[in-house]
Design a protein around this motif. Structure first.
Motif, PDB file in Angstrom:
ATOM      1  N   ASN A   1      -1.698  61.529 -30.558  1.00  0.00           N
ATOM      2  CA  ASN A   1      -2.763  62.483 -30.865  1.00  0.00           C
ATOM      3  C   ASN A   1      -3.740  62.635 -29.704  1.00  0.00           C
ATOM      4  OD1 ASN A   1      -2.359  63.479 -33.652  1.00  0.00           O
ATOM      5  ND2 ASN A   1      -2.477  61.313 -34.186  1.00  0.00           N
TER       6      ASN A   1
ATOM      7  N   LYS B   1      -5.008  68.948 -35.272  1.00  0.00           N
ATOM      8  CA  LYS B   1      -6.055  68.071 -34.744  1.00  0.00           C
ATOM      9  C   LYS B   1      -5.604  66.613 -34.771  1.00  0.00           C
ATOM     10  CE  LYS B   1      -9.903  71.130 -35.974  1.00  0.00           C
ATOM     11  NZ  LYS B   1      -9.047  72.269 -36.365  1.00  0.00           N
ATOM     12  N   LYS B   2      -5.004  66.203 -35.898  1.00  0.00           N
ATOM     13  CA  LYS B   2      -4.479  64.844 -35.993  1.00  0.00           C
ATOM     14  C   LYS B   2      -3.223  64.862 -36.844  1.00  0.00           C
ATOM     15  CE  LYS B   2      -5.517  60.073 -37.337  1.00  0.00           C
ATOM     16  NZ  LYS B   2      -6.540  59.117 -37.852  1.00  0.00           N
TER      17      LYS B   2
ATOM     18  N   ASP C   1      -2.451  74.948 -35.370  1.00  0.00           N
ATOM     19  CA  ASP C   1      -3.132  74.046 -34.439  1.00  0.00           C
ATOM     20  C   ASP C   1      -3.390  72.709 -35.130  1.00  0.00           C
ATOM     21  OD1 ASP C   1      -4.341  73.643 -31.845  1.00  0.00           O
ATOM     22  OD2 ASP C   1      -6.266  73.579 -32.892  1.00  0.00           O
TER      23      ASP C   1
ATOM     24  N   ASN D   1      -4.353  66.250 -27.804  1.00  0.00           N
ATOM     25  CA  ASN D   1      -5.674  66.878 -27.799  1.00  0.00           C
ATOM     26  C   ASN D   1      -6.244  66.985 -26.386  1.00  0.00           C
ATOM     27  OD1 ASN D   1      -5.762  67.293 -30.584  1.00  0.00           O
ATOM     28  ND2 ASN D   1      -6.564  65.245 -30.977  1.00  0.00           N
TER      29      ASN D   1
ATOM     30  N   LYS E   1      -4.497  69.902 -24.577  1.00  0.00           N
ATOM     31  CA  LYS E   1      -5.011  71.199 -25.024  1.00  0.00           C
ATOM     32  C   LYS E   1      -6.379  71.486 -24.399  1.00  0.00           C
ATOM     33  CE  LYS E   1      -6.472  74.026 -28.866  1.00  0.00           C
ATOM     34  NZ  LYS E   1      -6.983  74.096 -30.249  1.00  0.00           N
ATOM     35  N   GLN E   2      -7.264  70.490 -24.424  1.00  0.00           N
ATOM     36  CA  GLN E   2      -8.606  70.712 -23.893  1.00  0.00           C
ATOM     37  C   GLN E   2      -8.573  70.974 -22.386  1.00  0.00           C
ATOM     38  OE1 GLN E   2     -11.340  70.926 -26.027  1.00  0.00           O
ATOM     39  NE2 GLN E   2     -12.106  71.925 -24.165  1.00  0.00           N
TER      40      GLN E   2
ATOM     41  N   ARG F   1      -2.718  81.419 -32.775  1.00  0.00           N
ATOM     42  CA  ARG F   1      -2.563  80.381 -33.788  1.00  0.00           C
ATOM     43  C   ARG F   1      -2.568  80.967 -35.193  1.00  0.00           C
ATOM     44  NH1 ARG F   1      -7.263  79.231 -36.482  1.00  0.00           N
ATOM     45  NH2 ARG F   1      -9.205  79.940 -35.502  1.00  0.00           N
TER      46      ARG F   1
ATOM     47  N   CYS G   1      -3.670  63.763 -44.508  1.00  0.00           N
ATOM     48  CA  CYS G   1      -3.756  64.727 -43.408  1.00  0.00           C
ATOM     49  C   CYS G   1      -4.515  65.980 -43.824  1.00  0.00           C
ATOM     50  CB  CYS G   1      -2.351  65.098 -42.940  1.00  0.00           C
ATOM     51  SG  CYS G   1      -2.329  66.263 -41.569  1.00  0.00           S
ATOM     52  N   GLU G   2      -5.425  66.414 -42.974  1.00  0.00           N
ATOM     53  CA  GLU G   2      -6.198  67.627 -43.262  1.00  0.00           C
ATOM     54  C   GLU G   2      -5.338  68.884 -43.217  1.00  0.00           C
ATOM     55  OE1 GLU G   2      -8.689  69.213 -39.852  1.00  0.00           O
ATOM     56  OE2 GLU G   2      -8.347  67.159 -39.143  1.00  0.00           O
ATOM     57  N   HIS G   3      -4.166  68.797 -42.598  1.00  0.00           N
ATOM     58  CA  HIS G   3      -3.297  69.964 -42.467  1.00  0.00           C
ATOM     59  C   HIS G   3      -2.284  70.072 -43.602  1.00  0.00           C
ATOM     60  CE1 HIS G   3      -5.001  70.327 -38.491  1.00  0.00           C
ATOM     61  NE2 HIS G   3      -4.564  69.131 -38.161  1.00  0.00           N
TER      62      HIS G   3
ATOM     63  N   GLY H   1       0.553  72.748 -31.623  1.00  0.00           N
ATOM     64  CA  GLY H   1       0.892  72.087 -32.878  1.00  0.00           C
ATOM     65  C   GLY H   1       2.294  72.421 -33.341  1.00  0.00           C
TER      66      GLY H   1
END
Length: 469
Positions: A186, A176-177, A174, A190, A193-194, A142, A76-78, A162
């Protein structure tokens, strides 16, 4: 004036072990234990302390001289900012090792229990995308990374959907995935939010109590059902309908679309009316032919696959022949009670939460199970001699208490009743060990099985079979 903690730095410290609550353990030159939160056993690091106690320090690694061979690349990028998966940088086989070690240490050191041969921990077949329920928060401010704070660049959009930053009630990361819940989770998050950004929806500000969008819950099930619950801070009919219609049209797989108007200070939903907008007000989970009706407020184990394994172990430990009266303490919505019922003569479930008992009765009726009864009340008051006289002396007791374990009065009542077997399911092996020590004179632990319900985290379940000496 309070005495300020003097920070200390230690160099080339080897991380030796993993301990409770996901902390890793090292030793300082003065012999004190160092608890760390951003390392893996086998790392060699420099550390900076931020808290000192008589027997230990709490510290953070500042320089990594050697990376452990137990490490893996987080998916995970987070990771590292989000607090949801604290062990994602540790290989899964090593996560299992340290979870098993924690359970064994707690039972022997806290409970002073003589253990039988240890059965290896039951790991999850799917260490990612295993959760069936996720809750996300909206925020108009955020969380900013350190790089963003130090940058002179325009930060642009500050809206987030998030998770709360650990320890910060008003800051949202926030996402993303997220690797905990499978799609469409997911994709739905997303898209919501958009849509909100494109249409000028105000995200919530917790401090000022302003905005429109508060939270979103997504529940999925093994049957393919999907529930989405949007929580609004106030009624804005036009915007509410436009968002809910967008969800219904974009994601036809949503079988339960609901909303809440919550104008109070906190975002808990248990005292709020949940309104069904489209579809049903519930979804179904299925397990070994049993169906469980789940609404927005229902408790259900968040890892359906591992819950099935946990319940099978519980039933196996009970060793039912069809002639037993079973008491299921802390029965919740009655999932364990119903799961073991077909192997028992009768099951009595007791639970403190009235809504949970209502759900248990409804699910038993749904499954045409006629040999279960459910009763509501505080365990230490309801589970008394009068209750036993009224409902019969149990042959087996199954107990699955909350993290705090059983009240001493409940433990004593089990000892007074003295059933042949007790199956103790626990999400906290430390309090389980404490309770087992109280029962050790009468009962012997003959089986124990740890189950990993929450991969990438330090949490672990444990099932113990006690038999009369």
């Amino acid at each position: 004036m309070s005495k300020r903690t003097k920070k200390q730095a230690f160099t080339n410290v080897e991380v030796l072990d993993a301990g409770a609550k996901g902390k890793t353990i090292a030793k300082a030159p003065d012999g004190k234990v160092i608890f760390l939160s951003n390392t893996v056993p086998g790392d060699v690091v420099d550390v900076q302390t931020f808290k000192a106690r008589k027997a230990y320090y709490e510290a953070k690694a500042t320089v990594f001289h050697k990376l452990s061979d137990k490490r893996t690349t987080p998916a995970c990028e987070h990771f590292g900012v989000c607090g949801g998966c604290k062990w994602q940088d540790m290989g899964y086989e090593h996560q299992l090792f340290y979870k098993q070690k924690e359970v064994t240490n707690n039972l022997t050191r806290i409970g002073h229990i003589e253990l039988p041969e240890i059965t290896p921990i039951l790991g999850a077949a799917s260490p990612y995308f295993y959760r069936n329920k996720m809750e996300f928060s909206f925020s108009d401010s955020r969380w900013l990374t350190q790089e963003e704070v130090q940058s002179d660049a325009d930060l642009g959009d500050r809206n987030a959907l998030g998770f709360h930053i650990p320890g910060m009630w008003d800051k949202i990361l926030d996402i993303k995935k997220c690797h905990l819940q499978a799609d469409p989770s997911n994709t739905i998050r997303n898209a919501v939010k958009q849509f909100a950004l494109d249409n000028g929806f105000e995200f919530f500000n917790t401090r000022n109590q302003t905005g429109l969008l508060r939270t979103m819950m997504i529940r999925t099930s093994s049957t393919g059902d999907v529930m989405v619950v949007i929580q609004f801070f106030k009624e804005d009919k036009a915007k509410r309908i436009s968002l809910l219609d967008f969800l219904a049209e974009t994601f036809p797989q949503i079988s339960s679309l609901q909303y809440i108007i919550n104008e109070k200070a906190n975002d808990t939903i248990y005292d709020q009316e949940v309104i069904c907008y489209k579809g049903e007000d519930h979804i179904f989970e299925q397990m070994e032919g049993l169906k469980f009706k789940i609404n927005a407020k229902s408790f259900y184990q968040t890892n359906s696959d591992q819950a099935f394994e946990l319940y099978k172990i519980t039933r196996e430990f009970a060793g039912l022949t069809g002639n037993e009266l079973v008491y299921d303490l802390y029965t919740g919505t009655g999932t364990i009670a119903q799961f073991v019922a077909k192997k028992a003569k009768k099951v009595i479930g007791v639970e403190a939460v009235p809504d949970a008992i209502t759900a248990a009765k409804e699910n038993a009726q749904l499954n045409s199970i006629n040999n279960v009864e459910f009763f509501v009340g505080d365990m230490k008051h309801v589970f008394n001699d009068e209750f036993i006289t009224a409902h019969g002396h149990p042959d087996i007791i199954i107990t699955d208490p909350p993290r705090d374990g059983m009240h001493r009065d409940v433990v004593q009542q089990i000892l007074n009743i003295a059933p042949k077997k007790v199956v103790y399911v626990s999400c906290n092996s430390a309090t389980q060990a404490r309770d087992l020590e109280l029962m050790d004179a009468m009962y012997k632990v003959t089986k124990t099985q740890a189950v990993d319900m929450f991969p990438q985290t330090f949490h672990v379940e444990n099932v113990v079979l006690l038999e009369k000496r």
